[in-house]
Design an enzyme around this catalytic site. Sequence first.
Site, PDB file in Angstrom:
ATOM      1  N   HIS A 101       0.882  -1.173   0.000  1.00 56.18           N
ATOM      2  CA  HIS A 101       0.000   0.000   0.000  1.00 56.18           C
ATOM      3  C   HIS A 101       0.922   1.225   0.000  1.00 56.18           C
ATOM      4  O   HIS A 101       2.010   1.179   0.588  1.00 56.18           O
ATOM      5  CB  HIS A 101      -0.837   0.108   1.271  1.00 56.18           C
ATOM      6  CG  HIS A 101      -1.745  -1.039   1.553  1.00 56.18           C
ATOM      7  ND1 HIS A 101      -1.317  -2.182   2.174  1.00 56.18           N
ATOM      8  CD2 HIS A 101      -3.068  -1.205   1.341  1.00 56.18           C
ATOM      9  CE1 HIS A 101      -2.345  -3.008   2.319  1.00 56.18           C
ATOM     10  NE2 HIS A 101      -3.421  -2.441   1.816  1.00 56.18           N
ATOM     11  N   ASP A 104       2.308   2.035   3.379  1.00 58.16           N
ATOM     12  CA  ASP A 104       3.249   1.082   3.996  1.00 58.16           C
ATOM     13  C   ASP A 104       4.686   1.500   3.705  1.00 58.16           C
ATOM     14  O   ASP A 104       5.563   1.373   4.558  1.00 58.16           O
ATOM     15  CB  ASP A 104       3.143  -0.340   3.400  1.00 58.16           C
ATOM     16  CG  ASP A 104       1.761  -0.912   3.404  1.00 58.16           C
ATOM     17  OD1 ASP A 104       0.980  -0.535   4.296  1.00 58.16           O
ATOM     18  OD2 ASP A 104       1.467  -1.739   2.521  1.00 58.16           O
ATOM     19  N   GLU A 232     -10.738  -7.096  -4.582  1.00 54.63           N
ATOM     20  CA  GLU A 232     -10.523  -8.151  -3.591  1.00 54.63           C
ATOM     21  C   GLU A 232     -11.744  -8.277  -2.676  1.00 54.63           C
ATOM     22  O   GLU A 232     -11.976  -7.413  -1.826  1.00 54.63           O
ATOM     23  CB  GLU A 232      -9.263  -7.817  -2.777  1.00 54.63           C
ATOM     24  CG  GLU A 232      -8.922  -8.876  -1.763  1.00 54.63           C
ATOM     25  CD  GLU A 232      -7.638  -8.545  -0.999  1.00 54.63           C
ATOM     26  OE1 GLU A 232      -6.685  -8.017  -1.597  1.00 54.63           O
ATOM     27  OE2 GLU A 232      -7.611  -8.820   0.214  1.00 54.63           O
TER      28      GLU A 232
END
Length: 436
Positions: A101, A104, A232
């Site tokens: 991400h 991150d 997802e």
Amino acid sequence: MSEAFPNIPRISYEGVDSRNPLAFKHYRPDEVVGGKPMKDHLRFAAAYWHTMRNELTDPFGVGTSLKPWDDRSNSLDNARRRAEVFFEFLDKLGLDFYCFHDRDVAPEGATLAESNRNLEALVETLQTLQDQLGKQLLWGTACLFAHPRYMHGAATSCDADVFAYAASQVKSAMDATRALNGEGYVFWGGREGYTTLLNTDVKRELDHLAALLHMAVDYAREIGFKGQFFIEPKPKEPTAHQYDSDAAACLNFLRQYDLLDHFQLNLETNHATLAQHSMWHEMTVAAGASALGSVDANTGHPHLGWDTDQFPTDIYLTTQIMLEILRMGGFTKGGLNFDAKVRRESFEPVDLFHAHIGGMDAFARGLKTAHAIIEDGRLDDFVKNRYSSWDSGIGAEIENGEVGFAQLEAYSLSHAEPTVESGRQEMLENLINEFI
Ligand code: XUL
Ligand code: CO
């Protein structure tokens, strides 16, 4: 920089007789299975968020994770050091891919402009490391769920300014993914759902989610991003109901909003089981719509009803997953991303190695087992045969749309009571066990 894992060797294949916890017993990257090296079948990726950023907190206690290289600051230097450690980790494990991400890899700044600059800086670092070590980005994504601004959702927030902010963040994350030559870009609907219908206009929120995805498709065209978009599915957590709840719901959403041509599904085992499905079910539904794209490889705990994101070690699970992947002819842009974390009690860096080794070995076994089952042919033959009444005669006429109720009534009146055959479930379960 000094090594982060000085006592951990490069992990190699030692075979089934090895008792070394830091060796592969089954995963041999270059071993050819069905005409293709294992590593190209499996396309393993590590998840940056769990490996580098998960401090192993739980609702009852602080983080336990030991990360001696991380000073816990929000500085760019710390972010760069983490990236270097992460690539050392990928290199030692022989993991070819990774996923991240935006937040991150680079710290969120005081303003959107500063956050964008931080991300651009880290993209440069990641690019250098990719080139040095021959690693690839499987997919990138934007974290649209951690910051308080996204408490009501991102694309589905009640606040249009939040939608605009989320869109800006996706734009930068897509730029980063394209710059790093990512194979794909994932949308997981973090807080795209609701906690209560009392305050929620579901139809309007779904329209907005579709609008954001259409903007992403347009932007990809504009910047020449050739990666695959994935959605997802997950039914709940953090919200009580997530709009991307399962494969069937995602496919329906994509079809309704004319997005099916642009998206495939990234399926995650623990999300499937939270939806009261098996991973195999989710994979079958996605494959049936030619939308099976990628896998977040993990598993839940059989006794816990939340997203525990454990490493996959169950050979039945990995066999089922690899059966579906082989049946669709293998991954194209997708892969097996270990969206999994070590337990809070497994707090040392070496535990990250054990966890990935176990997952990689479990999938290597799944691959070999699934390949053997397909080669053997009895399972596929059984299923084919089970439907043989549709290959000719009245079955073929129904499939070809040549008959209606009147003809079928005439047919049934002139034929004896149908004689049906056993489904042979237990025999087939035993057949699978022959190969495990
Ligand atoms: C959350 C989850 C995410 C996505 C990426 O349950 O699976 O980590 O994979 O946002
Ligand atoms: Co995931």
